[in-house]
Design a protein around this motif. Sequence first.
Motif, PDB file in Angstrom:
ATOM      1  N   GLU A   1       0.829  -1.203   0.000  1.00 16.56           N
ATOM      2  CA  GLU A   1       0.000   0.000   0.000  1.00 16.56           C
ATOM      3  C   GLU A   1       0.868   1.259   0.000  1.00 16.56           C
ATOM      4  OE1 GLU A   1      -3.470   0.328  -0.295  1.00 16.56           O
ATOM      5  OE2 GLU A   1      -3.115  -1.757  -0.880  1.00 16.56           O
ATOM      6  N   VAL A   2       1.951   1.233   0.759  1.00 24.17           N
ATOM      7  CA  VAL A   2       2.861   2.383   0.766  1.00 24.17           C
ATOM      8  C   VAL A   2       3.457   2.584  -0.619  1.00 24.17           C
ATOM      9  CG1 VAL A   2       4.998   3.335   1.731  1.00 24.17           C
ATOM     10  CG2 VAL A   2       3.377   2.144   3.230  1.00 24.17           C
ATOM     11  N   ARG A   3       3.853   1.482  -1.263  1.00 23.67           N
ATOM     12  CA  ARG A   3       4.419   1.579  -2.608  1.00 23.67           C
ATOM     13  C   ARG A   3       3.403   2.147  -3.588  1.00 23.67           C
ATOM     14  NH1 ARG A   3       4.267  -0.550  -7.293  1.00 23.67           N
ATOM     15  NH2 ARG A   3       2.690  -2.105  -6.677  1.00 23.67           N
ATOM     16  N   ARG A   4       2.180   1.630  -3.531  1.00 22.53           N
ATOM     17  CA  ARG A   4       1.138   2.082  -4.456  1.00 22.53           C
ATOM     18  C   ARG A   4       0.704   3.514  -4.164  1.00 22.53           C
ATOM     19  NH1 ARG A   4      -3.400  -0.682  -3.414  1.00 22.53           N
ATOM     20  NH2 ARG A   4      -4.381   0.194  -5.265  1.00 22.53           N
ATOM     21  N   SER A   5       0.862   3.941  -2.929  1.00 21.05           N
ATOM     22  CA  SER A   5       0.475   5.313  -2.578  1.00 21.05           C
ATOM     23  C   SER A   5       1.358   6.345  -3.268  1.00 21.05           C
ATOM     24  CB  SER A   5       0.554   5.517  -1.057  1.00 21.05           C
ATOM     25  OG  SER A   5       1.906   5.653  -0.626  1.00 21.05           O
ATOM     26  N   GLY A   6       2.586   5.965  -3.598  1.00 26.51           N
ATOM     27  CA  GLY A   6       3.512   6.912  -4.215  1.00 26.51           C
ATOM     28  C   GLY A   6       4.008   7.971  -3.246  1.00 26.51           C
ATOM     29  N   LEU A   7       3.939   7.714  -1.940  1.00 30.29           N
ATOM     30  CA  LEU A   7       4.356   8.680  -0.927  1.00 30.29           C
ATOM     31  C   LEU A   7       5.814   9.074  -1.124  1.00 30.29           C
ATOM     32  CD1 LEU A   7       4.034  10.274   1.709  1.00 30.29           C
ATOM     33  CD2 LEU A   7       4.419   8.120   2.964  1.00 30.29           C
ATOM     34  N   LEU A   8       6.031  10.364  -1.345  1.00 32.38           N
ATOM     35  CA  LEU A   8       7.376  10.898  -1.528  1.00 32.38           C
ATOM     36  C   LEU A   8       7.860  11.536  -0.244  1.00 32.38           C
ATOM     37  CD1 LEU A   8       6.858  12.665  -4.991  1.00 32.38           C
ATOM     38  CD2 LEU A   8       7.759  10.361  -4.561  1.00 32.38           C
ATOM     39  N   GLY A   9       9.159  11.525  -0.044  1.00 31.91           N
ATOM     40  CA  GLY A   9       9.739  12.139   1.144  1.00 31.91           C
ATOM     41  C   GLY A   9       9.410  13.620   1.215  1.00 31.91           C
ATOM     42  N   ARG A  10       9.107  14.077   2.407  1.00 32.60           N
ATOM     43  CA  ARG A  10       8.727  15.479   2.620  1.00 32.60           C
ATOM     44  C   ARG A  10       9.870  16.303   3.212  1.00 32.60           C
ATOM     45  NH1 ARG A  10       4.830  13.434  -0.059  1.00 32.60           N
ATOM     46  NH2 ARG A  10       2.651  13.811   0.523  1.00 32.60           N
ATOM     47  N   GLY A  11      11.069  15.732   3.278  1.00 33.09           N
ATOM     48  CA  GLY A  11      12.191  16.452   3.858  1.00 33.09           C
ATOM     49  C   GLY A  11      12.904  17.346   2.876  1.00 33.09           C
ATOM     50  N   GLY A  12      12.707  17.154   1.585  1.00 32.84           N
ATOM     51  CA  GLY A  12      13.358  17.992   0.594  1.00 32.84           C
ATOM     52  C   GLY A  12      13.653  17.286  -0.705  1.00 32.84           C
TER      53      GLY A  12
ATOM     54  N   PRO B   1      10.980   8.414  -2.937  1.00 33.43           N
ATOM     55  CA  PRO B   1       9.895   7.515  -2.504  1.00 33.43           C
ATOM     56  C   PRO B   1      10.273   6.736  -1.244  1.00 33.43           C
ATOM     57  CG  PRO B   1      10.265   7.338  -4.868  1.00 33.43           C
ATOM     58  CD  PRO B   1      11.412   8.133  -4.326  1.00 33.43           C
ATOM     59  N   ILE B   2       9.455   6.865  -0.216  1.00 34.65           N
ATOM     60  CA  ILE B   2       9.767   6.192   1.047  1.00 34.65           C
ATOM     61  C   ILE B   2       9.691   4.682   0.893  1.00 34.65           C
ATOM     62  CG2 ILE B   2       7.379   6.306   1.868  1.00 34.65           C
ATOM     63  CD1 ILE B   2      10.602   6.596   4.009  1.00 34.65           C
ATOM     64  N   ALA B   3       8.871   4.180  -0.027  1.00 32.96           N
ATOM     65  CA  ALA B   3       8.748   2.729  -0.212  1.00 32.96           C
ATOM     66  C   ALA B   3      10.075   2.115  -0.650  1.00 32.96           C
ATOM     67  CB  ALA B   3       7.661   2.411  -1.227  1.00 32.96           C
ATOM     68  N   ILE B   4      10.860   2.850  -1.432  1.00 31.40           N
ATOM     69  CA  ILE B   4      12.156   2.328  -1.873  1.00 31.40           C
ATOM     70  C   ILE B   4      13.103   2.191  -0.693  1.00 31.40           C
ATOM     71  CG2 ILE B   4      14.185   2.816  -3.289  1.00 31.40           C
ATOM     72  CD1 ILE B   4      12.364   4.072  -5.346  1.00 31.40           C
ATOM     73  N   LYS B   5      13.120   3.199   0.180  1.00 32.02           N
ATOM     74  CA  LYS B   5      13.953   3.097   1.386  1.00 32.02           C
ATOM     75  C   LYS B   5      13.520   1.914   2.245  1.00 32.02           C
ATOM     76  CE  LYS B   5      15.267   7.949   2.176  1.00 32.02           C
ATOM     77  NZ  LYS B   5      15.265   9.046   3.184  1.00 32.02           N
ATOM     78  N   LEU B   6      12.218   1.799   2.465  1.00 31.78           N
ATOM     79  CA  LEU B   6      11.711   0.719   3.312  1.00 31.78           C
ATOM     80  C   LEU B   6      12.031  -0.649   2.715  1.00 31.78           C
ATOM     81  CD1 LEU B   6       8.216   2.252   4.175  1.00 31.78           C
ATOM     82  CD2 LEU B   6      10.146   1.990   5.755  1.00 31.78           C
ATOM     83  N   THR B   7      11.866  -0.775   1.419  1.00 22.92           N
ATOM     84  CA  THR B   7      12.120  -2.061   0.771  1.00 22.92           C
ATOM     85  C   THR B   7      13.584  -2.441   0.869  1.00 22.92           C
ATOM     86  OG1 THR B   7      10.284  -1.721  -0.770  1.00 22.92           O
ATOM     87  CG2 THR B   7      11.956  -3.326  -1.407  1.00 22.92           C
ATOM     88  N   GLY B   8      14.479  -1.485   0.621  1.00 19.68           N
ATOM     89  CA  GLY B   8      15.906  -1.784   0.689  1.00 19.68           C
ATOM     90  C   GLY B   8      16.348  -2.239   2.062  1.00 19.68           C
ATOM     91  N   VAL B   9      15.887  -1.549   3.090  1.00 21.52           N
ATOM     92  CA  VAL B   9      16.288  -1.923   4.451  1.00 21.52           C
ATOM     93  C   VAL B   9      15.588  -3.209   4.881  1.00 21.52           C
ATOM     94  CG1 VAL B   9      16.275  -1.178   6.865  1.00 21.52           C
ATOM     95  CG2 VAL B   9      16.848   0.461   5.060  1.00 21.52           C
ATOM     96  N   ARG B  10      14.355  -3.405   4.446  1.00 19.00           N
ATOM     97  CA  ARG B  10      13.665  -4.666   4.772  1.00 19.00           C
ATOM     98  C   ARG B  10      14.395  -5.858   4.149  1.00 19.00           C
ATOM     99  NH1 ARG B  10       8.264  -7.470   2.809  1.00 19.00           N
ATOM    100  NH2 ARG B  10       7.871  -8.739   4.643  1.00 19.00           N
ATOM    101  N   ASP B  11      14.837  -5.703   2.909  1.00 14.49           N
ATOM    102  CA  ASP B  11      15.584  -6.785   2.259  1.00 14.49           C
ATOM    103  C   ASP B  11      16.867  -7.100   3.023  1.00 14.49           C
ATOM    104  OD1 ASP B  11      13.640  -6.956   0.326  1.00 14.49           O
ATOM    105  OD2 ASP B  11      14.763  -5.848  -1.199  1.00 14.49           O
ATOM    106  N   ALA B  12      17.515  -6.059   3.533  1.00 17.92           N
ATOM    107  CA  ALA B  12      18.715  -6.277   4.336  1.00 17.92           C
ATOM    108  C   ALA B  12      18.379  -7.035   5.615  1.00 17.92           C
ATOM    109  CB  ALA B  12      19.373  -4.944   4.672  1.00 17.92           C
ATOM    110  N   GLY B  13      17.220  -6.721   6.201  1.00 17.38           N
ATOM    111  CA  GLY B  13      16.792  -7.444   7.396  1.00 17.38           C
ATOM    112  C   GLY B  13      16.500  -8.900   7.123  1.00 17.38           C
ATOM    113  N   ARG B  14      15.951  -9.167   5.958  1.00 17.54           N
ATOM    114  CA  ARG B  14      15.664 -10.555   5.592  1.00 17.54           C
ATOM    115  C   ARG B  14      16.944 -11.364   5.391  1.00 17.54           C
ATOM    116  NH1 ARG B  14      10.838 -10.123   1.074  1.00 17.54           N
ATOM    117  NH2 ARG B  14       9.096 -10.589   2.496  1.00 17.54           N
ATOM    118  N   ARG B  15      18.029 -10.668   5.093  1.00 23.69           N
ATOM    119  CA  ARG B  15      19.320 -11.357   4.946  1.00 23.69           C
ATOM    120  C   ARG B  15      20.010 -11.565   6.281  1.00 23.69           C
ATOM    121  NH1 ARG B  15      19.524  -7.750   0.423  1.00 23.69           N
ATOM    122  NH2 ARG B  15      20.890  -6.314   1.564  1.00 23.69           N
ATOM    123  N   GLY B  16      19.325 -11.227   7.365  1.00 24.17           N
ATOM    124  CA  GLY B  16      19.860 -11.493   8.690  1.00 24.17           C
ATOM    125  C   GLY B  16      20.447 -10.295   9.390  1.00 24.17           C
TER     126      GLY B  16
END
Length: 433
Positions: A54-65, A69-84
């Motif tokens: 849902e976050v990915r489909r929302s297209g939510l962009l970072g509001r800091g400047g 896309p926040i979904a890309i950050k979340l996905t990258g770090v989640r994938d790292a978590g899945r690798r242990g």
Amino acid sequence: MQETVEPVAGLTVAPAPGCVPRLLRVSDEGEDLAAYRKAGGYRPLGSVDAVLEEVRRSGLLGRGGAAFPIAIKLTGVRDAGRRGNETVVVANGEEGEPASVKDKWLMRHRPHLVLDGVRLAAGIVGARRAYVYCSDQESAHRVDAALTELDGAGIGGVAIELVTVDPAYVAGEETAAIRAINGGPAKPSDKPPRPFEQGVDGLPTVVGNVETLAHLPFVQRHGAATFRAVGTESSPGTFLATVTGGGRPPALYELPHGTRFTDLLALHGVAPEKVRGALMGGYFAGMVDRAVLAATLDHESIRALGSGLGCGAISLLTVECPVAVAAAVLSYFDRENAGQCGSCFNGTAAMAAATTALRDGVATTADIERLQRWSVVLRGRGACGTLDGAANVAATLLARFATEVGAHLDRRCPTCACGVRVAERPFDVNGVA
């Protein structure tokens, strides 16, 4: 009738007409844990895959400047978590832009909304610890009180810690936040690695702006389609705009992306014919002339003007001389750079000196030629974006306000001759959140 939300110490806070607020709370009362839960906050995370989609489909962009896309950050770090790997989340509330007040307002008035967003981000990436990072003491007090209401045990298995630093423009850069949380100075470091690769304690870390994370509970509760029901295709949803200048008190508005600039002027009570231009995205994204009157407030439209929406801070130029404003902003960058990179330390000083000389009527054509060259060749040379911000201001001044620049070269600026003063920190809204 326009509804105003909790005017505080000279700050007007309101949603745009017809805009159902998602971040601003229409109430004169403070929002404690009970009130936030009653409004539907801290809902069970449920399926991580479903929430992330849902976050990915929302297209939510970072509001800091940067509008990343926040979904890309979340996905990258989640994938790292899945690798242990252990993972971490940082809510960046170090609002370094003097013309922006949105993050302070959220932390001061809706700390549980911020913490709920932190919880959701942590749940998505599998983080067991997270941080709220800021310098504003009142924001820190409100966040700390909210954490106390949660018994300090965290939410959903994530322990949230508050980290405070001294205020500084560069302290809000994401690597500065990581460096400070790791016990170092709140100053940027070279990239790579970026925080999503090696952040807090060398672990994959999501660094999300406070406003960005504050949108996550809405996405979780209502879904991507509802999030995208307002805004534009490429800039969906609402955003918080800090508006200053125009002879009006500062204001914080929640607006749908795509709002016409002239509609914002009407909301703020400023006649279009009085507007000479605007300083966009806080001090970072540079200046636009009256062409902004035909623009809409979304990333595509403002980018087409050679500027950017950035953190949503919009400072209206009416009686001010654009040259004087640019000189003040560049002098601010000269004072506030981290002093770590020679190109930035020397480059901001040189551009500040050139625009100050222009403001004072002692610059030469050669000075302007050098300023033009610096605004191009100095981009990307610093560890953070400070030098880029300075280059943006210089470049947009020369491109958009050639008439005013020429008047200063000829020592005949009518605005400056009338003694119109520009503050050392123009459009500063600190202290009114």
